[in-house]
Motif scaffolding. Structure first.
Motif, PDB file in Angstrom:
ATOM      1  N   ALA A   1       0.812  -1.227   0.001  1.00 28.52           N
ATOM      2  CA  ALA A   1      -0.031  -0.051  -0.037  1.00 28.52           C
ATOM      3  C   ALA A   1       0.920   1.091   0.019  1.00 28.52           C
ATOM      4  O   ALA A   1       0.534   2.245  -0.741  1.00 28.52           O
ATOM      5  CB  ALA A   1      -0.749  -0.061   1.283  1.00 28.52           C
ATOM      6  N   GLU A   2       1.796   1.493   0.662  1.00 30.37           N
ATOM      7  CA  GLU A   2       2.743   2.519   0.779  1.00 30.37           C
ATOM      8  C   GLU A   2       3.534   2.620  -0.488  1.00 30.37           C
ATOM      9  O   GLU A   2       3.497   3.899  -0.767  1.00 30.37           O
ATOM     10  CB  GLU A   2       3.955   2.285   1.688  1.00 30.37           C
ATOM     11  N   TYR A   3       3.748   1.770  -1.126  1.00 28.08           N
ATOM     12  CA  TYR A   3       4.480   1.891  -2.584  1.00 28.08           C
ATOM     13  C   TYR A   3       3.478   2.545  -3.639  1.00 28.08           C
ATOM     14  O   TYR A   3       3.782   3.245  -4.336  1.00 28.08           O
ATOM     15  CB  TYR A   3       4.955   0.384  -2.994  1.00 28.08           C
ATOM     16  N   ARG A   4       2.247   2.194  -3.291  1.00 30.77           N
ATOM     17  CA  ARG A   4       1.124   2.662  -4.272  1.00 30.77           C
ATOM     18  C   ARG A   4       0.850   4.061  -3.915  1.00 30.77           C
ATOM     19  O   ARG A   4       0.509   4.656  -5.036  1.00 30.77           O
ATOM     20  CB  ARG A   4       0.003   1.581  -4.149  1.00 30.77           C
ATOM     21  N   LYS A   5       0.824   4.357  -2.552  1.00 31.97           N
ATOM     22  CA  LYS A   5       0.917   5.737  -2.294  1.00 31.97           C
ATOM     23  C   LYS A   5       1.522   6.659  -3.057  1.00 31.97           C
ATOM     24  O   LYS A   5       1.641   7.660  -3.515  1.00 31.97           O
ATOM     25  CB  LYS A   5       0.766   5.850  -0.537  1.00 31.97           C
ATOM     26  N   ILE A   6       3.195   6.109  -3.051  1.00 35.99           N
ATOM     27  CA  ILE A   6       4.067   6.898  -3.702  1.00 35.99           C
ATOM     28  C   ILE A   6       3.930   7.095  -5.197  1.00 35.99           C
ATOM     29  O   ILE A   6       4.021   8.110  -5.813  1.00 35.99           O
ATOM     30  CB  ILE A   6       5.469   6.356  -3.386  1.00 35.99           C
ATOM     31  N   LEU A   7       3.255   5.943  -5.507  1.00 40.43           N
ATOM     32  CA  LEU A   7       3.214   5.933  -7.229  1.00 40.43           C
ATOM     33  C   LEU A   7       2.056   6.628  -7.695  1.00 40.43           C
ATOM     34  O   LEU A   7       2.242   7.434  -8.474  1.00 40.43           O
ATOM     35  CB  LEU A   7       2.830   4.671  -7.548  1.00 40.43           C
ATOM     36  N   SER A   8       1.008   6.833  -6.603  1.00 37.99           N
ATOM     37  CA  SER A   8      -0.470   7.697  -6.906  1.00 37.99           C
ATOM     38  C   SER A   8       0.272   9.182  -7.216  1.00 37.99           C
ATOM     39  O   SER A   8      -0.324   9.922  -8.072  1.00 37.99           O
ATOM     40  CB  SER A   8      -1.117   7.558  -5.846  1.00 37.99           C
ATOM     41  N   GLY A   9       0.963   9.803  -6.434  1.00 37.86           N
ATOM     42  CA  GLY A   9       1.589  11.122  -6.512  1.00 37.86           C
ATOM     43  C   GLY A   9       2.286  11.362  -7.863  1.00 37.86           C
ATOM     44  O   GLY A   9       2.135  12.270  -8.479  1.00 37.86           O
ATOM     45  N   VAL A  10       3.004  10.307  -8.091  1.00 40.89           N
ATOM     46  CA  VAL A  10       3.845  10.360  -9.467  1.00 40.89           C
ATOM     47  C   VAL A  10       2.878  10.726 -10.699  1.00 40.89           C
ATOM     48  O   VAL A  10       2.758  11.050 -11.668  1.00 40.89           O
ATOM     49  CB  VAL A  10       4.961   9.419  -9.617  1.00 40.89           C
ATOM     50  N   LEU A  11       2.130   9.100 -10.832  1.00 41.08           N
ATOM     51  CA  LEU A  11       0.935   9.245 -11.834  1.00 41.08           C
ATOM     52  C   LEU A  11      -0.064  10.398 -11.997  1.00 41.08           C
ATOM     53  O   LEU A  11      -0.147  10.790 -12.994  1.00 41.08           O
ATOM     54  CB  LEU A  11       0.279   7.900 -11.683  1.00 41.08           C
ATOM     55  N   LEU A  12      -0.346  11.005 -10.679  1.00 44.22           N
ATOM     56  CA  LEU A  12      -1.236  12.095 -10.723  1.00 44.22           C
ATOM     57  C   LEU A  12      -0.496  13.098 -11.428  1.00 44.22           C
ATOM     58  O   LEU A  12      -1.055  13.983 -12.299  1.00 44.22           O
ATOM     59  CB  LEU A  12      -1.594  12.248  -9.335  1.00 44.22           C
ATOM     60  N   GLY A  13       0.656  13.542 -11.014  1.00 44.56           N
ATOM     61  CA  GLY A  13       1.338  14.716 -11.654  1.00 44.56           C
ATOM     62  C   GLY A  13       1.710  14.439 -13.171  1.00 44.56           C
ATOM     63  O   GLY A  13       1.359  15.486 -13.886  1.00 44.56           O
ATOM     64  N   LYS A  14       1.875  13.530 -13.534  1.00 43.66           N
ATOM     65  CA  LYS A  14       2.085  13.119 -14.941  1.00 43.66           C
ATOM     66  C   LYS A  14       0.718  13.408 -15.639  1.00 43.66           C
ATOM     67  O   LYS A  14       0.834  14.208 -16.579  1.00 43.66           O
ATOM     68  CB  LYS A  14       2.570  11.787 -15.332  1.00 43.66           C
ATOM     69  N   ALA A  15      -0.376  12.905 -15.234  1.00 40.01           N
ATOM     70  CA  ALA A  15      -1.608  12.884 -15.630  1.00 40.01           C
ATOM     71  C   ALA A  15      -2.324  14.466 -15.840  1.00 40.01           C
ATOM     72  O   ALA A  15      -2.607  14.987 -16.688  1.00 40.01           O
ATOM     73  CB  ALA A  15      -2.682  12.137 -15.166  1.00 40.01           C
ATOM     74  N   VAL A  16      -1.925  15.219 -14.774  1.00 37.01           N
ATOM     75  CA  VAL A  16      -2.634  16.477 -14.432  1.00 37.01           C
ATOM     76  C   VAL A  16      -1.600  17.651 -15.596  1.00 37.01           C
ATOM     77  O   VAL A  16      -2.048  18.312 -16.465  1.00 37.01           O
ATOM     78  CB  VAL A  16      -2.329  16.969 -13.134  1.00 37.01           C
ATOM     79  N   ARG A  17      -0.367  17.525 -15.774  1.00 38.98           N
ATOM     80  CA  ARG A  17       0.520  17.799 -16.830  1.00 38.98           C
ATOM     81  C   ARG A  17       0.085  17.770 -18.133  1.00 38.98           C
ATOM     82  O   ARG A  17       0.033  18.579 -18.847  1.00 38.98           O
ATOM     83  CB  ARG A  17       1.954  17.756 -16.404  1.00 38.98           C
ATOM     84  N   GLU A  18      -0.047  16.539 -18.251  1.00 43.41           N
ATOM     85  CA  GLU A  18      -0.687  16.191 -19.789  1.00 43.41           C
ATOM     86  C   GLU A  18      -1.949  16.697 -20.081  1.00 43.41           C
ATOM     87  O   GLU A  18      -2.142  17.315 -21.243  1.00 43.41           O
ATOM     88  CB  GLU A  18      -0.601  14.676 -19.843  1.00 43.41           C
ATOM     89  N   VAL A  19      -2.999  16.550 -19.075  1.00 46.53           N
ATOM     90  CA  VAL A  19      -3.988  17.373 -19.455  1.00 46.53           C
ATOM     91  C   VAL A  19      -3.997  18.802 -19.602  1.00 46.53           C
ATOM     92  O   VAL A  19      -4.646  19.451 -20.457  1.00 46.53           O
ATOM     93  CB  VAL A  19      -5.205  17.017 -18.395  1.00 46.53           C
TER      94      VAL A  19
END
Length: 270
Positions: free
Chosen positions: A249-267
């Motif tokens: 779960a902790e690893y997924r939490k870290i990944l979520s912030g990275v993926l969110l940043g990539k998605a927001v910037r792309e949009v």
């Protein structure tokens, strides 16, 4: 492997529904990609191949994807590549291999509501409706929370509302299920949607995170990096992440912030 006592190939949804309801243990067959991994005993297996549900079509207001449409058809559809930054077509393009994508059907995936689904997470970030033969049209978010009922998915309908969208995922290897996936969409009025999958039993919308992004990015004040960092903090507090064999779960939490940043910037760059 599942076992089948009888096999039926009806030529209409009414006939298919009648067979489905006629006896306990009857089952609709989709692509059988996941069904074949179990040991289920099926009285009558109902094949929808002759019911005319293999299509991707559009009109001025919406896109319709029939329940028997394969992932490969989704991946190669010019219609789906033309809207929402091609997010629906792109989301299935990296799933295992072409042979597998030729087998998996849209209806089977949507009905299964699998938590790891690459297909459902971006659909949930759009204005998507599931059309059931008896129950009728149900918003995808409501459908995700419904109990499993004996009904037939006819099609998935996506409103052509001009949303920009991005789908992000992380896999340990190309042929594996995603460790985490995430989609972000932005409507013409500036409102965001954020959805997260492969984090637990099903994909979910992160309403508080989306509201924060809507408010902050509409103001155009502040630093983008700081906004995304705060949105990531909100996301891990809003969404529950679980452990399994692929990640903690902790690893997924870290990944979520990275993926969110990539998605927001792309949009925002669209």
């Amino acid at each position: 492997m599942f076992t089948i006592r009888e096999y039926a190939m009806p030529e209409s949804l009414e006939e298919a529904y009648t067979i489905l309801k006629s006896r306990k243990g009857n089952q609709i067959l989709g692509g059988c990609a996941w069904l074949r991994l179990g040991k289920k005993r099926i009285n009558i297996a109902v094949d929808l191949s002759k019911c005319g549900l293999d299509y991707i079509r559009e009109d001025e207001e919406r896109i319709e994807i029939g329940a028997m449409t394969s992932y490969r058809s989704v991946e190669t559809s010019d219609i789906l590549h033309g809207y929402f930054n091609g997010v629906i077509a792109d989301s299935v393009s990296s799933i295992i291999g072409t042979q597998f994508r030729n087998t998996v059907t849209v209806g089977g995936s949507v009905y299964g509501r699998f938590g790891f689904s690459d297909f459902l997470t971006p659909l949930l970030a759009l204005d998507t409706t599931v059309v059931l033969y008896k129950k009728g049209s149900v918003p995808l978010e409501d459908f995700m929370n419904m109990p499993y009922e004996k009904d037939i998915i006819e099609k998935v309908v996506i409103a052509k509302d001009g949303r920009k969208a991005s789908y992000q995922m992380f896999r340990n290897s190309r042929a594996d299920f995603p460790v985490l996936n995430l989609a972000v969409s932005k409507a013409a009025d500036g409102s965001f949607r954020v959805t997260v999958g492969a984090r637990g039993p099903k994909a979910v919308r992160a309403e508080k995170t989306a509201a924060y992004l809507t408010e902050q990015l509409a103001s155009e004040n502040g630093n983008m990096d700081d906004m995304i960092k705060e949105a990531g903090r909100l996301l891990v507090n809003e969404v529950k992440f679980t452990d399994n064999m692929r990640a903690s779960a902790e690893y997924r939490k870290i990944l979520s912030g990275v993926l969110l940043g990539k998605a927001v910037r792309e949009v925002e760059a669209c």
